[in-house]
Design an enzyme around this catalytic site. Sequence first.
Site, mmCIF file in Angstrom:
data_model
loop_
_atom_site.group_PDB
_atom_site.id
_atom_site.type_symbol
_atom_site.label_atom_id
_atom_site.label_comp_id
_atom_site.label_asym_id
_atom_site.label_seq_id
_atom_site.Cartn_x
_atom_site.Cartn_y
_atom_site.Cartn_z
ATOM 1 N N GLY A 181 4.653 2.672 16.043
ATOM 2 C CA GLY A 181 4.631 3.911 15.982
ATOM 3 C C GLY A 181 3.518 4.735 15.473
ATOM 4 N N ILE B 260 0.753 -1.164 -0.032
ATOM 5 C CA ILE B 260 0.073 -0.069 0.112
ATOM 6 C C ILE B 260 0.805 1.056 -0.009
ATOM 7 C CG2 ILE B 260 -1.691 1.422 1.239
ATOM 8 C CD1 ILE B 260 -3.097 -1.281 2.177
ATOM 9 N N GLU C 62 9.189 6.991 10.508
ATOM 10 C CA GLU C 62 9.798 6.069 11.484
ATOM 11 C C GLU C 62 10.659 5.071 10.553
ATOM 12 O OE1 GLU C 62 7.701 2.130 13.386
ATOM 13 O OE2 GLU C 62 7.009 3.936 14.067
#
Length: 425
Positions: free
Chosen positions: A328, A211, A230
């Site tokens: 995260g 995605i 991240e």
Amino acid sequence: MKYQSPEQALALIQDGETLWCHSMAATPYAMLNALARVAMEKRDLTLLSLHTEHSQALCAAELQGHLRQRVFFVGSPTRPAVQCGLADYVPAFLSEIPKMFRSGEQPVDTAIVQVSPPDKHGLCSLGISVEATRAAMQSAKKIIAQINPKMPRTHGDSFVHLADFDAYVELESEIPLHLPAEQDPITAQIGRNVASLVRDGDCLQMGIGAIPDATLACLGDRQNLGIHTEMFSDGVLPLLAKGVFSNRNKRKHPGKIVTTFAMGSQALYDFVDDNPEVVFLDVAYTNDTSVIRQNPQVMAINSALQVDLSGQVCADSLGTKIYSGVGGQMDFVRGAALSEGGRAVIALPATAAGGTVSRISSLLAPGAGVVTTRAHVHYVVTEYGVANLRARSLTERAKALINIAAPQFREQLAKDAYKDWGLLV
């Protein structure tokens, strides 16, 4: 001190110690394979880590009483062990793990890391993964390192001096590769729907997988995008070559790609090698909402396993079975929400199990973990469209989510909305 073999270096570990393992694609798996052998002569070792690559040797049942894994994020090597009780999962925001080490709340006796060879100043690099490892090294009583010439030399918070190692081994091993996922019509459409929300000047946070790559593939006409994330992977490379990512609009580290780890192909690792444009920083900083929010137009793109009709997002478990981790996601969902012009997206396929199960459900599965709460969720995206849940009532949310569910489930979802929530949709 230099040792000739991993077993000799790891023999410094004593019974009852708590260990930290460098994680993600920087996992020192050659050292972990040796640790599985050394641990059989030890008692009551605990190994802390995030996702680790090629660490299956540590999941062996015969290690019970000798070594037990305690993971902050579950990946394919540790998932079976966690799900059958041979390893422990600790839910935690990724940004808070370094704080646990530095405060002493989570003691670390020994940090096991993988680094690049030292430069002329004696400085090695943590390479493609800084995450919580920098904090673990700062807190540990001793550090054992694998010096690997295959490890890229990266900039930022990655440097550690050779003199800081209590033991090291010079050992060449391949860095694990994560090749781009193949696109299919569903992920391609999700990518187009997510990309429709991306504006010129946005600062992106995205993960790994089909995605994010599908989204990035649709951004070739954007201008002055930035990266504060991240992690990042190969999907950004074509856009960097085209100049789409200038990082000019950022207030924090303008002109730089900010990340805490990278996973991808050899081309990605070659790109970050000795590249001052990319800075690998402590995850307590990269994922700090007070840092993230300072960049304008933060666009956080994350995934989920299931979303209920109120907007609760499960991203870490299948019912009571832990699948991944908190990670995260909330760090960036909240940071994006507080950013000027920021937006947060949860993107997922509408169905699972070959189209037989709707990921948009009236209720989360019993025991499912709520990673992003209904009060934090903003956009939810499937291949069937975009649902904006910000400032929407429960009834409005249910209608919007049913509209992006797979068509074959919409009628039942509408009935369940009334049965479970008392909502007329």
